[in-house]
Design a protein around this motif. Structure first.
Motif, mmCIF file in Angstrom:
data_model
loop_
_atom_site.group_PDB
_atom_site.id
_atom_site.type_symbol
_atom_site.label_atom_id
_atom_site.label_comp_id
_atom_site.label_asym_id
_atom_site.label_seq_id
_atom_site.Cartn_x
_atom_site.Cartn_y
_atom_site.Cartn_z
ATOM 1 N N LYS A 1 2.983 5.951 -3.028
ATOM 2 C CA LYS A 1 4.113 6.687 -3.581
ATOM 3 C C LYS A 1 3.962 6.875 -5.093
ATOM 4 C CE LYS A 1 9.143 6.605 -4.155
ATOM 5 N NZ LYS A 1 10.391 5.829 -3.921
ATOM 6 N N ALA A 2 3.561 5.803 -5.781
ATOM 7 C CA ALA A 2 3.375 5.892 -7.231
ATOM 8 C C ALA A 2 2.267 6.891 -7.571
ATOM 9 C CB ALA A 2 3.045 4.516 -7.798
ATOM 10 N N PHE A 3 1.190 6.874 -6.774
ATOM 11 C CA PHE A 3 0.080 7.807 -6.997
ATOM 12 C C PHE A 3 0.522 9.238 -6.716
ATOM 13 C CE2 PHE A 3 -4.413 9.164 -5.596
ATOM 14 C CZ PHE A 3 -4.721 9.568 -6.887
ATOM 15 N N TRP A 4 1.314 9.417 -5.678
ATOM 16 C CA TRP A 4 1.814 10.751 -5.355
ATOM 17 C C TRP A 4 2.691 11.285 -6.485
ATOM 18 C CZ3 TRP A 4 6.761 12.674 -4.769
ATOM 19 C CH2 TRP A 4 6.852 13.981 -4.257
ATOM 20 N N GLN A 5 3.532 10.423 -7.045
ATOM 21 C CA GLN A 5 4.367 10.840 -8.172
ATOM 22 C C GLN A 5 3.508 11.269 -9.356
ATOM 23 O OE1 GLN A 5 6.690 7.214 -8.474
ATOM 24 N NE2 GLN A 5 8.513 8.212 -7.613
ATOM 25 N N TYR A 6 2.457 10.505 -9.631
ATOM 26 C CA TYR A 6 1.544 10.836 -10.732
ATOM 27 C C TYR A 6 0.870 12.188 -10.486
ATOM 28 C CZ TYR A 6 -2.579 10.461 -13.760
ATOM 29 O OH TYR A 6 -3.577 10.704 -14.691
ATOM 30 N N GLN A 7 0.569 12.476 -9.230
ATOM 31 C CA GLN A 7 -0.112 13.730 -8.902
ATOM 32 C C GLN A 7 0.746 14.963 -9.140
ATOM 33 O OE1 GLN A 7 -1.070 12.660 -4.832
ATOM 34 N NE2 GLN A 7 -3.245 12.412 -5.323
ATOM 35 N N GLN A 8 2.026 14.802 -9.309
ATOM 36 C CA GLN A 8 2.909 15.950 -9.515
ATOM 37 C C GLN A 8 2.931 16.425 -10.972
ATOM 38 O OE1 GLN A 8 3.979 16.968 -6.476
ATOM 39 N NE2 GLN A 8 2.831 15.098 -5.942
ATOM 40 N N PHE A 9 2.209 15.735 -11.847
ATOM 41 C CA PHE A 9 2.301 16.032 -13.282
ATOM 42 C C PHE A 9 0.965 16.525 -13.842
ATOM 43 C CE2 PHE A 9 5.957 13.460 -12.408
ATOM 44 C CZ PHE A 9 6.950 14.019 -13.218
ATOM 45 N N MET B 1 -9.329 11.991 -9.411
ATOM 46 C CA MET B 1 -9.065 10.545 -9.440
ATOM 47 C C MET B 1 -8.662 10.022 -8.064
ATOM 48 S SD MET B 1 -6.353 8.419 -11.825
ATOM 49 C CE MET B 1 -7.432 8.398 -13.261
ATOM 50 N N SER B 2 -9.187 8.858 -7.714
ATOM 51 C CA SER B 2 -8.825 8.185 -6.464
ATOM 52 C C SER B 2 -7.694 7.206 -6.719
ATOM 53 C CB SER B 2 -10.031 7.431 -5.906
ATOM 54 O OG SER B 2 -10.414 6.389 -6.797
ATOM 55 N N LEU B 3 -7.175 6.622 -5.642
ATOM 56 C CA LEU B 3 -6.129 5.618 -5.776
ATOM 57 C C LEU B 3 -6.642 4.420 -6.575
ATOM 58 C CD1 LEU B 3 -3.326 4.500 -5.124
ATOM 59 C CD2 LEU B 3 -4.231 3.670 -2.934
ATOM 60 N N ALA B 4 -7.896 4.042 -6.350
ATOM 61 C CA ALA B 4 -8.467 2.909 -7.098
ATOM 62 C C ALA B 4 -8.503 3.212 -8.593
ATOM 63 C CB ALA B 4 -9.867 2.604 -6.581
ATOM 64 N N GLY B 5 -8.862 4.434 -8.955
ATOM 65 C CA GLY B 5 -8.873 4.818 -10.360
ATOM 66 C C GLY B 5 -7.478 4.837 -10.949
ATOM 67 N N PHE B 6 -6.512 5.271 -10.156
ATOM 68 C CA PHE B 6 -5.127 5.287 -10.616
ATOM 69 C C PHE B 6 -4.636 3.876 -10.906
ATOM 70 C CE2 PHE B 6 -0.625 4.818 -9.351
ATOM 71 C CZ PHE B 6 -0.046 5.528 -10.391
ATOM 72 N N LYS B 7 -5.010 2.929 -10.059
ATOM 73 C CA LYS B 7 -4.579 1.549 -10.267
ATOM 74 C C LYS B 7 -5.093 1.007 -11.601
ATOM 75 C CE LYS B 7 -4.135 0.189 -5.386
ATOM 76 N NZ LYS B 7 -4.634 -0.716 -4.329
ATOM 77 N N GLN B 8 -6.295 1.408 -11.985
ATOM 78 C CA GLN B 8 -6.874 0.923 -13.238
ATOM 79 C C GLN B 8 -6.057 1.377 -14.448
ATOM 80 O OE1 GLN B 8 -10.966 2.126 -13.339
ATOM 81 N NE2 GLN B 8 -11.603 0.679 -11.760
ATOM 82 N N GLU C 1 0.839 -1.209 0.000
ATOM 83 C CA GLU C 1 0.000 0.000 0.000
ATOM 84 C C GLU C 1 0.870 1.253 0.000
ATOM 85 O OE1 GLU C 1 -3.636 1.961 -0.249
ATOM 86 O OE2 GLU C 1 -3.126 -0.172 -0.446
ATOM 87 N N GLU C 2 1.966 1.194 0.705
ATOM 88 C CA GLU C 2 2.874 2.340 0.739
ATOM 89 C C GLU C 2 3.463 2.616 -0.645
ATOM 90 O OE1 GLU C 2 7.048 3.739 2.954
ATOM 91 O OE2 GLU C 2 6.089 1.824 3.470
ATOM 92 N N ALA C 3 3.816 1.543 -1.360
ATOM 93 C CA ALA C 3 4.375 1.699 -2.704
ATOM 94 C C ALA C 3 3.340 2.273 -3.671
ATOM 95 C CB ALA C 3 4.898 0.362 -3.215
ATOM 96 N N TRP C 4 2.076 1.838 -3.509
ATOM 97 C CA TRP C 4 1.008 2.380 -4.354
ATOM 98 C C TRP C 4 0.800 3.866 -4.069
ATOM 99 C CZ3 TRP C 4 -0.737 0.798 -8.695
ATOM 100 C CH2 TRP C 4 -0.838 -0.552 -9.009
#
Length: 348
Positions: free
Chosen positions: A60-68, A78-85, A55-58
């Motif tokens: 982090k990946a979502f946080w990185q995506y949010q910077q762009f 978008m939620s974390l669940a949407g990001f995973k999709q 969950e921590e790795a997810w």
């Protein structure tokens, strides 16, 4: 000397690579049409092999995506669940790229140690390796174009990425076709039909590039009627906004050109088929050209259906796959006309 009988394992290996690249095209198309291509914002060749495993790795990946910009301007809710999709499609696309590299390199090393790769074949395989490396770099170069102010990849880079995939598939298929002949005993037949086939292949490539421009500009959503574009043959809006500065970046124009170049390509294939009927070529080649005409008819129909149905993912991907099939079939037809014998073993 290489013959078809003693290179079968090499042919199967190369065809496996071509099939995997086609699968890469399919997943790439899904990735683009589902808006997943910018979900991974780093290019880590080794560490990027594994997806987030906690969950921590997810997070982090979502946080990185949010910077762009894509998250900030398009997917800000978008939620974390949407990001995973969207993450999984891009991850699968990159993972398959790594698999293709392994599938190429390991057998290549084995065949090299066995001293089965000599002369022209070794040079051709090194060229394929170079194209594969260039394709990977171009993929990241394309993604980077969407990580700046505009959260969309450059349609120029998208077209280059797709054309490199075609170059890989084409070089592989041409090499397999060469291996099926005795390479040092081939004869080159320069006929009017052969020369026309070169123009035909060029027309297919131009149309594919135009299709990549339409896809990159999302111009397939602009006008979803056929044959007219919202009751007009030539959209009047183009007279208001078209300038030399935005000529290649105008989605309305690109859709218009892509539509009617498709009709021109269809006419060229019909002419090619008509010429082949009276040409002194083998029955096998005539049947190949008949199949080629059928493929282009299917592709035109798919293009129209994709347009009027507003680019559903399934049809959009199928249209892209048939484009690869059409290109590959045309290329192999060129090879047949260029190197194989006429029925009486004479050039015509």
């Amino acid at each position: 000397m290489h013959t078809a009988s003693n290179t079968k394992s090499i042919q199967y290996w190369l065809l496996t690579g071509a099939f995997l690249i086609l699968a890469m095209v399919v997943i790439g198309g899904i990735t683009r049409l589902t808006g997943s291509g910018l979900s991974i914002v780093e290019w880590n060749v080794i560490s990027g092999t594994l997806p987030p495993l906690s969950e921590e790795a997810w997070q982090k990946a979502f946080w990185q995506y949010q910077q762009f910009p894509e998250f900030q301007k398009v997917n800000y809710s978008m939620s974390l669940a949407g990001f995973k999709q969207i993450f999984w499609w891009e991850y699968l696309h990159r993972l398959l790229g790594r698999v293709i590299g392994i599938v190429f390199l390991i057998p290549f090393g084995v065949f090299l140690l066995q001293k089965r790769l000599k002369d022209w074949l070794l040079k051709r395989l090194l060229f394929i390796l170079f194209l594969g490396m260039l394709q990977g770099a171009m993929g990241w170069f394309m993604v980077k174009s969407g990580l700046v102010d505009n959260p969309h990849v450059s349609h120029y880079r998208l077209a280059a990425h797709f054309c490199l995939a075609l170059a890989l598939i084409g070089t592989i298929l041409w090499t397999v076709a060469d291996l099926r002949l005795k390479h040092d005993q081939r004869q080159h037949f320069a006929t009017s039909l052969t020369r026309f086939s070169y123009w035909l292949l060029g027309a297919v490539l131009v149309q594919i590039v135009l299709g990549a421009f339409v896809a990159g500009l999302k111009a397939g959503f602009y006008y979803n009627t056929f044959p007219l574009m919202n009751h007009e043959f030539f959209p009047s809006v183009l007279g208001e906004i078209l300038t030399w500065g935005n000529f290649m970046e105008n989605g309305s124009l690109m859709q218009f050109v892509h539509r009617w170049v498709a009709m021109l390509v269809l006419l060229l294939f019909l002419r090619f088929w008509f010429m082949s009927r009276s040409a002194a070529i083998s029955l096998r080649t005539k049947h190949t050209i008949q199949v080629l005409l059928l493929v282009v008819l299917v592709q035109v129909g798919l293009g129209i259906a994709t347009l009027v149905m507003q680019v559903p993912v399934s049809l959009g991907v199928l249209h892209q796959v048939v484009a690869v099939v059409l290109y590959s079939s045309t290329l192999l037809t060129v090879h047949q006309l260029r190197y194989t014998y006429a029925p009486n073993n004479q050039a015509v």
